[in-house]
Design an enzyme around this catalytic site. Sequence first.
Site, short mmCIF file in Angstrom:
data_model
loop_
_atom_site.label_atom_id
_atom_site.label_comp_id
_atom_site.label_asym_id
_atom_site.label_seq_id
_atom_site.Cartn_x
_atom_site.Cartn_y
_atom_site.Cartn_z
N GLU A 108 0.78 -1.13 -0.03
CA GLU A 108 0.03 -0.09 -0.01
C GLU A 108 0.78 1.62 0.03
O GLU A 108 0.42 2.26 -0.71
CB GLU A 108 -0.92 -0.08 1.25
CG GLU A 108 -1.90 -1.03 1.17
CD GLU A 108 -3.04 -1.41 2.04
OE1 GLU A 108 -4.30 -0.92 2.04
OE2 GLU A 108 -2.40 -1.45 3.25
N GLU A 128 -4.22 -9.22 3.84
CA GLU A 128 -4.75 -9.23 4.88
C GLU A 128 -6.08 -9.86 5.18
O GLU A 128 -6.48 -10.24 6.34
CB GLU A 128 -5.17 -7.73 4.97
CG GLU A 128 -4.26 -6.42 5.25
CD GLU A 128 -3.45 -6.20 4.06
OE1 GLU A 128 -2.73 -5.26 3.85
OE2 GLU A 128 -3.53 -6.68 2.97
#
Length: 702
Positions: A108, A128
């Site tokens: 990210e 995640e």
Amino acid sequence: MSDSPVVRLEKDGDIGLIIINYPPVNALGPGVSEGIIESLNTANADPSIKALVLIGDGRSFIAGADIRGFGTGRKHLPLGQRTYDALDASSKPVVAAIHGFALGGGLENALACHYRIAVPSAKLGLPEVLIGILPGGGGTQRLPRIVGAQTALDMITSGRHVPAPEAALLGILDEVLPEGADLRQSAVAFARKIAGVTPLPRVRDKTVTAEPGVFEAMRKSVARKARNQKAPYHCIAAVEAACNLPFDEGIRREAELFAELESSDEAKALRHAFFAEREVAKLPDLPRNVVAHEFTAPAVIGAGTMGGGIAMAFADFGFDVKILDATPEALDRGMERIRSNYATSVKRGSLGADEMQRRLARIHPVGGYTDIADSDVVIEAVFERMDVKKPIFEKLDDILKPGAFLFSNTSALDMDELASVTKRPEYVAGTHFFSPANVMKLLEVVRPSKASPETLMTAMALGRRIGKISAMAGNTDGFVANRSRAPFNSEMVILLEEGCLPEQVDRVMVDFGYPMGPFAVGDLAGLDIGAEGRRRRALANPNYRKLPIADKLVELGRYGQKTNAGWYRYDKGDRTPRPDPEVAAIIASVAAELGVPQRSFTDTEILHRLLFASVNEACRILEEGKAYRASDIDVMWLHGFGFPRYRGGLMFWADGIGVKNVHAQIAAWHQRYGERWAPSLLLRTLSETGTPFLEAKPAPFV
């Protein structure tokens, strides 16, 4: 941690380097995000710096967030003030220079940079979902804008790691460096090249749309593969927001969805599983200076289902392995089974034909024991009977060179008794693989009384080197995994005596989250194998609780899929289990002979009868010092028996019910059903003190 800063700013001429140094993998731990932002602000205020490189020291770029902080009420920086926001808003171009891993928050941050380059061996991903959350740093909003909605959905809901060359093809990377190129020098050169580019390319400025039906199709796919789990659906909703909302609104939607997941039961369970898998490798009672021995020449005795699978496990991880059996015919059959298993993988598309040939070439069938005399580790994987295994151990002891390790793939037999027939008991241990051995992740290392610390460490390391999760077990009947599972296996058949049917029990356990019901699994493994274990235990214990229904099926030749009939019937060439009226008739007949009253069961009673029986036995294992930790038992159930990962493991799940509630129900069943339900001493103690199962203090390991 050392006293050096976790993030530092260096200059290489007109290029600033923001360098992350948070060993071992540069997770986004305390001070890292703040350090990136501080360095970024300093660099943007320095007129001599024209462009920036974000790079990691050591093994990785950024391997993700420090998940120890999740669900702890940790402080979140407001939207607009996070590293992702600061990198995106930088007035000077930022190049992410990636090696090792860029996972989760690492990717990210890279996506928030203006350019991304990587070495060929780098891996990128947003995993995640595997710990019950979603990418909360803009990943669900930026990734779709680069790779499209469908590819982003695939990556985010699977959590898979994407190799750098593939990431470049998808557009995530601007450049993959040549093999052997210096990452820092290349990144500085790249940054210098793009220093004057205007306007800066920001992912947030891209738009993304989705083909009709993409999100509904993904939800249906998730419903088939991830029953009862929230995180995959929230991931889909976040990517859908990227397609339907402006970027900043999508970021806010992502944050809302993340907050709903972070402290959910699912996320807590998955975080527990994550840490338990790391804790299981620790052997606290062995000397700290003990190291595992390297091995380069493994051999396997027995080319049956288990032996062939073990040989494949070695070959799959690059080891040349020898394999032998009692007769040339048995060896030929074993090799043909190995070829067939690989061919099936090729047909499914999970293995390339060239790679199949490479793996097959690593498996070397040999004619006799003299052919393996130079092996440094040998795994015996023959039929599960002491009178079959002992002569093999004697032969191996005679033929193998001094210092070679001798391991047995037994699932229950006494490893001290096996070791006693050798002159090297200190080099003997159990290595219990689970079937199919080339697929199942668990390796249960069994500790005989005379095994040296080096032998135990070597056995544990062996598992890790062939992609397994190694867990230590004491030398007790069934060891830890199968011993803790045995009451489950008995109770599911006893339920049939009282009025259940196999398909009802299987439905309850599949609804709970198992990939298959236990009766269908029994048919897959072979009912004759369980019968052999029951016969052995009945001979050793006159009070052993027999299972006449299971025994009757085996007497009738119903061994499971291999005979097209077991608890279910199977059409030729079809592995679909189909309820069989003949089985229902056998159950009714045996129940009538036993005089057992028939009744109906709720789903909850079925679930608790099976699992509470095993929780009670797991407590006995801990009180006897046959396992290090309750969490080790969770790992064994997750990877040995398919216990649903999002429920954390047997003991974690039981803590969710509450130790007092579990004890009360077991005590009630003790009154109703007798001695098999007697609460263990540890369970009673935990209930009286209100101590959770996972905080139980086991006896010293023996």
